[in-house]
Design an enzyme around this catalytic site. Structure first.
Site, PDB file in Angstrom:
ATOM      1  N   ASP A 109       0.903  -1.317  -0.035  1.00 58.36           N
ATOM      2  CA  ASP A 109       0.043  -0.102  -0.147  1.00 58.36           C
ATOM      3  C   ASP A 109       0.744   1.405   0.040  1.00 58.36           C
ATOM      4  O   ASP A 109       2.006   1.146   0.488  1.00 58.36           O
ATOM      5  CB  ASP A 109      -0.961   0.057   1.265  1.00 58.36           C
ATOM      6  CG  ASP A 109      -1.921  -1.028   1.368  1.00 58.36           C
ATOM      7  OD1 ASP A 109      -2.226  -1.604   0.149  1.00 58.36           O
ATOM      8  OD2 ASP A 109      -2.471  -1.187   2.412  1.00 58.36           O
ATOM      9  N   ARG A 160      -1.514  -0.625  -8.687  1.00 55.69           N
ATOM     10  CA  ARG A 160      -2.909  -0.362  -8.220  1.00 55.69           C
ATOM     11  C   ARG A 160      -3.167   1.051  -8.340  1.00 55.69           C
ATOM     12  O   ARG A 160      -2.153   1.491  -7.799  1.00 55.69           O
ATOM     13  CB  ARG A 160      -3.198  -0.959  -6.786  1.00 55.69           C
ATOM     14  CG  ARG A 160      -4.485  -0.368  -6.336  1.00 55.69           C
ATOM     15  CD  ARG A 160      -4.716  -0.351  -4.649  1.00 55.69           C
ATOM     16  NE  ARG A 160      -4.879  -1.792  -4.032  1.00 55.69           N
ATOM     17  CZ  ARG A 160      -4.316  -2.183  -2.948  1.00 55.69           C
ATOM     18  NH1 ARG A 160      -3.671  -1.083  -2.311  1.00 55.69           N
ATOM     19  NH2 ARG A 160      -4.331  -3.339  -2.499  1.00 55.69           N
TER      20      ARG A 160
END
Ligand SMILES: Cc1cc2nc3c(=O)[nH]c(=O)nc-3n(C[C@H](O)[C@H](O)[C@H](O)COP(=O)(O)OP(=O)(O)OC[C@H]3O[C@@H](n4cnc5c(N)ncnc54)[C@H](O)[C@@H]3O)c2cc1C
Length: 283
Positions: A109, A160
């Protein structure tokens, strides 16, 4: 705090793997894939970082044993980025090595912009050894992101793309939502055309429609990318995309360290805050 926990339950699968496992099974049965996040960030000592690392290694074993259709997502400040970069790298490399052994995938992340370059550096180092087992995140609100996306396309990194969830100053990130959306759309199209299995992570129906239109017009098939959404947000839209034949992965967080994640979800949607306040006044 009680009210926030009440709200957190909408966004997290529970405090234990036992609870999360049931959520993953249910989502898998519906046709969703998942990425599991063990909640935790900003750890300040090695004991906490190593416990987080070991929990992720155990989680990869459990995903394998139970044949769950799930990747994992983790944060570098949970792995010791505030302690030391090479220490953090060792922890992450240990997890990605395990993911490689189980043929699974780790998404790193992206956190606040003060960590962006160090996160990319550590990602790139791990990626050299395990190119198929690790990916990273690009946040469309950052001015730097177009360059990061171009570099990632060149290197075949799995990305992402999201809008970005942290409070950033205007010299680093677009303050205006319309600019963030425009940047998202432009980066998204580049990734869809030239990227390596990009993940389009948004609940924004306009951007999702734009991705659908763009992939249709450019003959990009539905198995060359995936949509990703957060557990508990826009469930009907998640199911609609599945029905339309798109791949959808749900980001499912679990664990006891739920407060910072919940605060980010409240901050990005003020209706959530009204929901909390209404409940306070009802009591
Ligand atoms: C799979 C996934 C992974 C992510 N990983 C990261 C990451 O690594 N780093 C990072 O900075 N950010 C990450 N994010 C968060 C992201 O950056 C945004 O903060 C978040 O997704 C909200 O933006 P949006 O694209 O949904 O658009 P928005 O314009 O904020 O929202 C579009 C619509 O979605 C719904 N919605 C959005 N948020 C909420 C909410 N909290 N509660 C209720 N409804 C909501 C509303 O209907 C809203 O109108 C991730 C998001 C997803 C989906």
């Amino acid at each position: 705090m009680n009210i926030l926990f009440f709200l957190a339950k909408r966004f997290i699968a529970g405090e234990t793997f036992e609870r999360a496992k049931e959520v993953v099974k249910r989502l898998n049965d519906m046709g969703f894939s998942v990425t599991l996040d063990i909640l935790g960030e900003s750890v300040k000592n090695k004991g906490q970082a190593e416990r987080a690392r070991d929990s992720y290694i155990e989680l990869l074993g459990n995903i394998y044993k139970l044949s769950l259709n799930s990747h994992i997502s983790l944060k570098l400040t949970q792995m010791g980025l505030d302690i030391d970069d090479s220490y953090c790298y060792e922890n992450v490399a240990g997890i990605v090595k395990t993911a490689h052994e189980y043929k699974n995938f780790v998404r790193i992340d992206m956190e606040g912009s003060q960590y962006a370059q160090r996160t990319i550096d550590i990602f790139e180092k791990v990626h050299k050894d395990y190119p198929d087992n690790v990916g990273m995140v690009i946040q469309a609100y950052l001015y730097r992101s177009k360059d990061d996306a171009a570099h990632s396309i060149e290197k075949r990194y799995r990305i992402r793309l999201c809008k970005g969830a942290y409070k950033e100053p205007p010299d680093i990130a677009y303050p205006n939502k319309r600019d963030v959306n425009k940047n998202f759309e432009e980066i998204m199209k580049e990734l869809l055309l030239k990227g390596n299995y990009p993940a389009i992570a948004t609940h924004d129906e306009g951007l999702i429609d734009s991705a659908k239109l763009f992939t249709g017009e450019n003959n990009i098939s539905k198995d060359e990318f995936e949509f990703q959404m957060l557990y508990g947000i826009r469930r009907m839209l998640q199911e609609k995309l599945l029905r339309e034949g798109y791949r959808v992965r749900i980001y499912v967080p679990y664990g006891t360290h739920w407060l910072p994640y919940t605060i980010r979800r409240v901050r990005e949607r003020k209706e959530n805050l009204w929901f909390v306040l209404k409940n306070i006044f009802r009591r």
